[in-house]
Design a protein around this motif. Sequence first.
Motif, PDB file in Angstrom:
ATOM      1  N   UNK A 158       0.835  -1.203   0.000  1.00 33.35           N
ATOM      2  CA  UNK A 158       0.000   0.000   0.000  1.00 33.35           C
ATOM      3  C   UNK A 158       0.869   1.252   0.000  1.00 33.35           C
ATOM      4  N   UNK A 159       1.947   1.213   0.763  1.00 25.50           N
ATOM      5  CA  UNK A 159       2.851   2.363   0.791  1.00 25.50           C
ATOM      6  C   UNK A 159       3.540   2.540  -0.563  1.00 25.50           C
ATOM      7  N   UNK A 160       3.902   1.428  -1.205  1.00 22.80           N
ATOM      8  CA  UNK A 160       4.491   1.518  -2.549  1.00 22.80           C
ATOM      9  C   UNK A 160       3.519   2.197  -3.510  1.00 22.80           C
ATOM     10  N   UNK A 161       2.240   1.808  -3.420  1.00 24.46           N
ATOM     11  CA  UNK A 161       1.238   2.392  -4.311  1.00 24.46           C
ATOM     12  C   UNK A 161       1.071   3.885  -4.058  1.00 24.46           C
ATOM     13  N   UNK A 162       1.029   4.276  -2.791  1.00 22.04           N
ATOM     14  CA  UNK A 162       0.888   5.691  -2.461  1.00 22.04           C
ATOM     15  C   UNK A 162       2.127   6.480  -2.865  1.00 22.04           C
ATOM     16  N   UNK A 163       3.308   5.896  -2.601  1.00 24.25           N
ATOM     17  CA  UNK A 163       4.547   6.572  -2.978  1.00 24.25           C
ATOM     18  C   UNK A 163       4.643   6.803  -4.472  1.00 24.25           C
ATOM     19  N   UNK A 164       4.228   5.793  -5.250  1.00 26.55           N
ATOM     20  CA  UNK A 164       4.249   5.945  -6.710  1.00 26.55           C
ATOM     21  C   UNK A 164       3.289   7.018  -7.172  1.00 26.55           C
ATOM     22  N   UNK A 165       2.106   7.063  -6.575  1.00 30.65           N
ATOM     23  CA  UNK A 165       1.108   8.068  -6.966  1.00 30.65           C
ATOM     24  C   UNK A 165       1.552   9.478  -6.595  1.00 30.65           C
TER      25      UNK A 165
END
Length: 302
Positions: A64-71
Amino acid sequence: MTNHDDGPEDNGSTLPRRQLGRLLREARTRAGLSLEVAARALGWGNATISRLENGRNKTVRATDLDALGGLYGVDAEDLAAWKELAGQAPVRSWLRTYSDVLSPNFNTYVELESAASELAVFQPLIIPGLLQTNDYALAMNRAVQPRVSEADLERLAAVRARRQHLLTRPRNPCKLTAVIHENALRTIIGNPKVMADQCRHTADMSTLDNIELRILRQEAGLPIGRLVTPFIVMTFPKNAQGKPVEPSVIYAESYTGDAYLEKRDDVERCRHTFRTLVGATMDARSSRVLLREIARSYNGER
């Protein structure tokens, strides 16, 4: 679509999760995204991001953090810091042992207190919890909660004893500045012996380098020009970048319920009030002398 909204929650957020939530919110704001737009872009519900930003998820997944960081376009260093916070254990996990006798709201307070580097306490009614003796705490809890069993009263007192360790621990003890109204010393909790022992204990604690205790005499009147209810200003240590791990928080107690104030104006107003109260008190040495005098007077009443 992954269903994030049914993830486990607990009562009250730990400091690492609160700090992580603040960083997530700041990153989203810098990216110019509203909560709704960010959630839609990831195929999540609005509540998912809201809970993450408010530190309310029991666990936070690295994916989830990877997804938020990418966004949000954060760099690898920031993302690593997020994951480090997400992996930190809850503060003072020993509290879970006493969850049946503590309210969720007070759990949150103890988590904050245990992580604070400085506490500024104003207490016009009773001796502050961190300075209470076991007998004083038991007597007060019996009066406040007459239907609670003796076993549970002992457990509540044990929580208080565990909390007090932050003032006497060998490394980085918390700094405590306490303003106690004279009324708190004159109000008998338990019996005169309990009060004598409590006053002596408070005086002894005030000799520690990290504790400054000031008594507000009855003759001081109303230094603020109005009645002031109990409050605590909690200040937190700084991280490697020199920034507090948490913004200062005000814990305000009242009969109808406790409140946490985090807005800068509220914090500054309470800091100003505390400085004004300190200015109206006896100095630390005179306060200690008065405590010992009152202890002797209680001894004479037995």
